[in-house]
Design a protein around this motif. Structure first.
Motif, PDB file in Angstrom:
ATOM      1  N   ASN A 122       2.210  -3.352 -13.023  1.00 34.48           N
ATOM      2  CA  ASN A 122       1.065  -3.048 -13.879  1.00 34.48           C
ATOM      3  C   ASN A 122      -0.196  -2.682 -13.127  1.00 34.48           C
ATOM      4  OD1 ASN A 122       2.471  -3.692 -16.320  1.00 34.48           O
ATOM      5  ND2 ASN A 122       2.272  -5.835 -15.771  1.00 34.48           N
ATOM      6  N   SER A 123      -0.452  -3.375 -12.004  1.00 25.37           N
ATOM      7  CA  SER A 123      -1.708  -3.148 -11.288  1.00 25.37           C
ATOM      8  C   SER A 123      -1.522  -3.321  -9.790  1.00 25.37           C
ATOM      9  CB  SER A 123      -2.794  -4.093 -11.795  1.00 25.37           C
ATOM     10  OG  SER A 123      -2.451  -5.430 -11.501  1.00 25.37           O
ATOM     11  N   ILE A 124      -2.492  -2.791  -9.038  1.00 26.02           N
ATOM     12  CA  ILE A 124      -2.503  -2.861  -7.581  1.00 26.02           C
ATOM     13  C   ILE A 124      -3.913  -3.249  -7.163  1.00 26.02           C
ATOM     14  CG2 ILE A 124      -2.281  -1.525  -5.435  1.00 26.02           C
ATOM     15  CD1 ILE A 124      -0.307   0.304  -7.037  1.00 26.02           C
ATOM     16  N   THR A 138      -4.659   8.096  -6.796  1.00 24.06           N
ATOM     17  CA  THR A 138      -3.247   7.951  -6.496  1.00 24.06           C
ATOM     18  C   THR A 138      -3.096   6.921  -5.380  1.00 24.06           C
ATOM     19  OG1 THR A 138      -2.796  10.246  -7.097  1.00 24.06           O
ATOM     20  CG2 THR A 138      -1.154   9.149  -5.714  1.00 24.06           C
ATOM     21  N   ILE A 139      -2.189   5.978  -5.582  1.00 24.87           N
ATOM     22  CA  ILE A 139      -1.879   4.982  -4.560  1.00 24.87           C
ATOM     23  C   ILE A 139      -0.494   5.304  -4.029  1.00 24.87           C
ATOM     24  CG2 ILE A 139      -1.483   2.536  -4.078  1.00 24.87           C
ATOM     25  CD1 ILE A 139      -4.384   3.132  -4.753  1.00 24.87           C
ATOM     26  N   CYS A 141      -3.032   5.902 -10.885  1.00 23.57           N
ATOM     27  CA  CYS A 141      -3.744   4.695 -11.298  1.00 23.57           C
ATOM     28  C   CYS A 141      -5.142   5.010 -11.809  1.00 23.57           C
ATOM     29  CB  CYS A 141      -3.872   3.736 -10.110  1.00 23.57           C
ATOM     30  SG  CYS A 141      -2.295   3.208  -9.425  1.00 23.57           S
ATOM     31  N   ARG A 142      -5.692   4.043 -12.527  1.00 23.79           N
ATOM     32  CA  ARG A 142      -7.063   4.132 -13.039  1.00 23.79           C
ATOM     33  C   ARG A 142      -7.798   2.861 -12.631  1.00 23.79           C
ATOM     34  NH1 ARG A 142      -6.368   6.091 -18.237  1.00 23.79           N
ATOM     35  NH2 ARG A 142      -6.563   8.100 -17.233  1.00 23.79           N
ATOM     36  N   ASN A 177      -5.109  -0.057 -12.497  1.00 25.33           N
ATOM     37  CA  ASN A 177      -3.949  -0.166 -13.403  1.00 25.33           C
ATOM     38  C   ASN A 177      -3.091   1.066 -13.228  1.00 25.33           C
ATOM     39  OD1 ASN A 177      -4.738  -2.626 -14.475  1.00 25.33           O
ATOM     40  ND2 ASN A 177      -5.832  -1.684 -16.172  1.00 25.33           N
ATOM     41  N   ILE A 178      -1.802   0.848 -13.185  1.00 23.03           N
ATOM     42  CA  ILE A 178      -0.851   1.962 -13.103  1.00 23.03           C
ATOM     43  C   ILE A 178      -0.803   2.625 -14.479  1.00 23.03           C
ATOM     44  CG2 ILE A 178       1.551   2.590 -12.674  1.00 23.03           C
ATOM     45  CD1 ILE A 178       1.662   0.064 -10.844  1.00 23.03           C
ATOM     46  N   ILE A 179      -0.957   3.951 -14.498  1.00 26.63           N
ATOM     47  CA  ILE A 179      -0.950   4.677 -15.775  1.00 26.63           C
ATOM     48  C   ILE A 179       0.271   5.576 -15.889  1.00 26.63           C
ATOM     49  CG2 ILE A 179      -3.402   4.576 -16.192  1.00 26.63           C
ATOM     50  CD1 ILE A 179      -3.726   7.316 -15.003  1.00 26.63           C
TER      51      ILE A 179
END
Length: 83
Positions: free
Chosen positions: A26-28, A51-52, A66-67, A81-83
């Motif tokens: 979900n998140s990084i 972008t990660i 991501c956002r 958050n991964i979108i």
């Protein structure tokens, strides 16, 4: 051709490398010098997309669109958050 018209090219997303996030769901969390670069140089903030990337030991690269969702008050980390 209208001389007052300016063509704008779409800019590629900003890319950062974060080790160990290949299995993120979900998140990084971004830490270290990248936080300062994102906030002070690129002047990105909550709601901006990045972008990660996380290359693995075989040099296969996992990319996450991501956002930015949270910025630590002391600017020590950013959560995306991964979108």
């Amino acid at each position: 051709m209208d001389m007052n018209c300016i063509q704008v090219n779409e800019v590629d997303s900003v890319r950062f490398f974060v080790e160990g996030c290949q299995n993120a769901e979900n998140s990084i969390t971004i830490t270290g010098e990248d936080v300062s670069h994102i906030l002070n140089v690129l002047r990105l903030g909550i709601g901006d997309d990045i972008t990660i990337s996380d290359p693995d030991e075989t040099d296969r690269q996992t990319d996450f669109e991501c956002r930015i969702s949270e910025i630590d008050h002391d600017k020590k980390y950013i959560i995306v958050n991964i979108i």
